[in-house]
Design an enzyme around this catalytic site. Structure first.
Site, PDB file in Angstrom:
ATOM      1  N   ASN A 105       0.867  -1.144   0.190  1.00 33.73           N
ATOM      2  CA  ASN A 105      -0.143   0.373  -0.204  1.00 33.73           C
ATOM      3  C   ASN A 105       1.317   1.342  -0.291  1.00 33.73           C
ATOM      4  O   ASN A 105       1.873   1.930   0.880  1.00 33.73           O
ATOM      5  CB  ASN A 105      -1.061  -0.029   1.250  1.00 33.73           C
ATOM      6  CG  ASN A 105      -1.737   0.924   1.133  1.00 33.73           C
ATOM      7  OD1 ASN A 105      -2.090   1.670   0.408  1.00 33.73           O
ATOM      8  ND2 ASN A 105      -1.640   1.882   2.384  1.00 33.73           N
ATOM      9  N   HIS A 107       1.438   5.328   1.613  1.00 32.20           N
ATOM     10  CA  HIS A 107      -0.542   5.800   2.198  1.00 32.20           C
ATOM     11  C   HIS A 107       0.387   7.620   2.110  1.00 32.20           C
ATOM     12  O   HIS A 107       1.718   7.645   2.125  1.00 32.20           O
ATOM     13  CB  HIS A 107       0.046   5.229   3.449  1.00 32.20           C
ATOM     14  CG  HIS A 107      -0.705   6.311   4.640  1.00 32.20           C
ATOM     15  ND1 HIS A 107      -1.944   6.421   5.208  1.00 32.20           N
ATOM     16  CD2 HIS A 107      -0.230   7.017   5.438  1.00 32.20           C
ATOM     17  CE1 HIS A 107      -2.140   6.737   5.784  1.00 32.20           C
ATOM     18  NE2 HIS A 107      -0.943   7.194   6.274  1.00 32.20           N
ATOM     19  N   SER A 134       5.109   6.670   2.426  1.00 28.03           N
ATOM     20  CA  SER A 134       5.533   5.530   2.133  1.00 28.03           C
ATOM     21  C   SER A 134       4.213   4.357   1.269  1.00 28.03           C
ATOM     22  O   SER A 134       3.382   4.571   1.270  1.00 28.03           O
ATOM     23  CB  SER A 134       5.648   5.436   3.923  1.00 28.03           C
ATOM     24  OG  SER A 134       5.687   6.666   4.810  1.00 28.03           O
ATOM     25  N   ASP A 143      -2.459   0.854   8.003  1.00 35.39           N
ATOM     26  CA  ASP A 143      -1.353   1.715   8.055  1.00 35.39           C
ATOM     27  C   ASP A 143      -0.241   1.700   9.022  1.00 35.39           C
ATOM     28  O   ASP A 143       1.021   2.580   9.002  1.00 35.39           O
ATOM     29  CB  ASP A 143      -1.737   3.173   8.043  1.00 35.39           C
ATOM     30  CG  ASP A 143      -2.220   3.734   7.261  1.00 35.39           C
ATOM     31  OD1 ASP A 143      -2.283   2.892   5.882  1.00 35.39           O
ATOM     32  OD2 ASP A 143      -3.731   4.430   7.444  1.00 35.39           O
TER      33      ASP A 143
END
Length: 216
Positions: A105, A107, A134, A143
């Site tokens: 992912n 972020h 990130s 997260d």
């Protein structure tokens, strides 16, 4: 050539960065499916209809039902990696467990700072002098997965959340491409709550510059 499934919710600029890198030969991969929790997500228009899968997640009574249908659709295209590129819906524990270790992912913050939403406004409110983005492995906690790489921008005097968001977006694209390249090249691996880089524990996230190059 590694196979990528990409999850999107919005405009798809990070998806486009991956597509452009593939087209230029900078990323040895192919996008085998684009998946969205929104029926009309603009990002879907960036790929041919045969690669699109979308549902209105809000129409499902139970979150687990949507996640299971999404996971089955992703499994059907047999991806090596699943990349959340502007996917704004939380993934349930069962979904994460199904793809754990190959689920990335991006972020918009320097994790572990500012998990969740409104990251730019929160950074400005806190008087942060530096902000960024990130790429991390996805874990069940929001997260909180092991961070692979980060890119940074300054927070300027008088910044607004929108202005800072645009500056961060400019470094998100090369960051995501660089991190996905490390993944498809077999250089990064999730190992519990840490990242292995070239077989060795990563003591701190890799840094990527605005050109997508690793910073020594």
């Amino acid at each position: 050539m590694r196979r990528l499934a990409v999850l999107v919710s919005g405009r798809g600029s990070n998806l486009q960065a991956l597509l452009d890198a593939i087209a230029s030969g900078a990323l040895d991969a192919q996008v085998v499916g684009v998946f969205s929790d929104k029926l009309q997500a603009p990002a879907l228009e960036r790929v041919m209809p045969a690669l699109r899968w979308s549902r209105d997640a809000r129409s499902y009574v139970h979150r687990e039902e949507f996640d299971a249908e999404l996971a089955d659709a992703i499994d059907a295209v047999q991806p090596d990696w699943v990349v959340c590129a502007g996917y704004l819906r939380m993934l349930g524990d069962a979904f994460v467990a199904r793809f754990r270790g190959r689920l990335l992912n991006i972020h918009p913050s320097l994790l572990p700072a500012y998990r969740g939403l409104r990251t730019h406004a929160r950074a400005i409110a806190d008087g942060a002098t530096e902000h960024g983005a990130s790429v991390h492995f996805v874990s069940p906690e929001l997260d909180a997965g092991a961070v692979v790489a980060q890119a940074r921008v300054p927070v300027l005097p008088g910044d607004t959340p929108d202005a800072l968001a645009q500056r961060v977006l400019g470094i998100e694209h090369p960051l995501l491409v660089a991190a996905v390249k490390l993944a498809v090249d077999g250089r990064v691996k999730e190992d519990g709550d840490r990242v292995l880089f070239d077989g060795h524990p990563l003591l701190r996230p890799l840094r990527v510059d605005s050109a997508g190059l690793l910073v020594p």
